[in-house]
Design an enzyme around this catalytic site. Structure first.
Site, short mmCIF file in Angstrom:
data_model
loop_
_atom_site.label_atom_id
_atom_site.label_comp_id
_atom_site.label_asym_id
_atom_site.label_seq_id
_atom_site.Cartn_x
_atom_site.Cartn_y
_atom_site.Cartn_z
N LYS A 144 0.85 -1.20 0.00
CA LYS A 144 0.00 0.00 0.00
C LYS A 144 0.88 1.24 0.00
CE LYS A 144 -4.27 -1.69 0.60
NZ LYS A 144 -5.34 -1.45 -0.40
N LYS A 251 -13.16 -7.15 -7.12
CA LYS A 251 -13.63 -7.56 -5.80
C LYS A 251 -15.08 -8.01 -6.00
CE LYS A 251 -10.98 -4.37 -2.86
NZ LYS A 251 -9.77 -4.23 -3.67
MG MG Z 1 -6.78 -1.80 -4.46
#
Ligand code: MG
Length: 341
Positions: A144, A251
């Protein structure tokens, strides 16, 4: 066919808070669904929205569930507003689960295991984690970014690259944190480094975001992946229509119609990374089922997130460099439903 519908809200603390460009995330909120037809068939689904990602809130999903007043048919699911994508997807999964039989299970196509990417924590903590995960066998790592100062993070990237095992590659996920100039600097920096792709460099709702993403994809050699850009109704089809040249991070837990999206992506021979929405094992069973049914190129999945919850009963399969289909079959939605009572 009509179903009796029950639901249970959950609020589950993570073992360790998750840091993203949107701040610190300490607990997962969502809803479990349980359907029953008149013949003893039961199906389960999970609603795990991420409002900062562009989905409905849990309260919005609960409001709609209250209006359904405990019973349901396919038509009512179809008529739910597109804004309630996670709820629609969860109810659809529960209906499919209730209709699943031993024969449909046995007839599933696909492979027996799928590769996973190792998820690294944000910031300098990634350095120790990459060594541990490399020892465990991971070769694709996701980090991240957009969490700390960009220049500091680029310096850390070089330390991370130096710590990679032979053949190792990094995926960077900015969660839409960068502006155009910052994204360009990063993509210049990544060009001659082992970066498999940069995920969502700019936010999907910033002005001119689609053109900016297409421009960045054309100007730099490192591929770009769309994630937050794919959550709203029709996004996947729109990007396919635009001829997006990069990767699609999917997702399925956040989509109203994951089957239809996967079918459209498959027809287009798109490069797809199936990814976790930090759902519990119940939703993960459905999400991993879509990944196992995928018939295109198999990129390491962004689902290496477990153990994730303080209460390990809610975790998906443990985080190895691969996940086996048998582990997914072993996830028992009924146990998770009962764990909430
Ligand atoms: Mg992502």
């Amino acid at each position: 066919m009509r179903f009796l519908l029950n639901h249970r809200r959950y609020l589950l603390p993570f073992r360790a808070s998750v840091r993203t460009a949107h701040g610190v995330w300490a607990e997962r909120e969502g809803v479990y669904l349980r359907l029953e037809d008149g013949q003893g068939n039961v199906g389960y689904g999970e609603v795990a929205p991420i409002p900062w990602f562009g989905t409905e809130t849990v309260d919005e999903a609960l409001g709609a569930l209250e209006q359904l007043a405990g019973n349901l048919d396919d038509e009512q699911v179809r008529l739910l507003p597109v804004r309630l994508a996670c709820l629609k997807g969860g109810l659809t999964a529960a209906i499919a689960d209730a209709r699943r039989t031993e024969e449909t299970n046995a007839a599933r196509p696909g492979v027996d295991f799928l590769p996973l990417a190792g998820l690294l924590p944000a910031g300098r903590a990634a350095l120790a984690a990459v060594c541990d995960k490399a020892d465990a066998g991971f070769r694709v790592f996701k980090w991240k970014v957009g969490v700390e100062d960009a220049a500091d993070e680029r310096a850390m990237l070089d330390d991370l690259v130096a710590a990679l095992p032979e053949g190792g590659r990094l995926r960077l996920d900015a969660n839409g944190a960068w502006d155009r100039r910052t994204a360009q600097r990063w993509l210049e920096h990544c060009a001659d480094r082992p970066v498999e792709f940069v995920e969502q460099p700019v936010a999907p709702d910033s002005r001119g975001a689609d053109d900016l993403l297409l421009g960045l994809a054309g100007d730099f050699p490192t591929p770009i992946a769309l994630d937050e850009s794919l959550v709203r109704d029709g996004d996947v089809e729109r990007w396919l229509g635009l001829g997006w040249p990069g990767v699609y991070v999917v997702k399925t837990s956040l989509l109203a119609s994951p089957e239809a999206c996967c079918a459209a992506l498959s027809r287009a021979r798109a490069r797809v990374v199936f990814s976790s929405a930090l759902e519990t094992g119940l939703g993960a069973k459905a999400a991993l089922g879509h990944a196992f049914a995928w018939d295109g190129e198999r990129l390491a999945m962004g689902m290496g997130v477990w153990p994730l919850f303080e209460d390990s009963r809610f975790d998906g399969p443990p985080c190895l460099p691969f996940v086996r289909r048998a582990q997914v079959d072993d996830l028992n939605p009924e146990n998770l439903w009962n764990a909430l009572s």
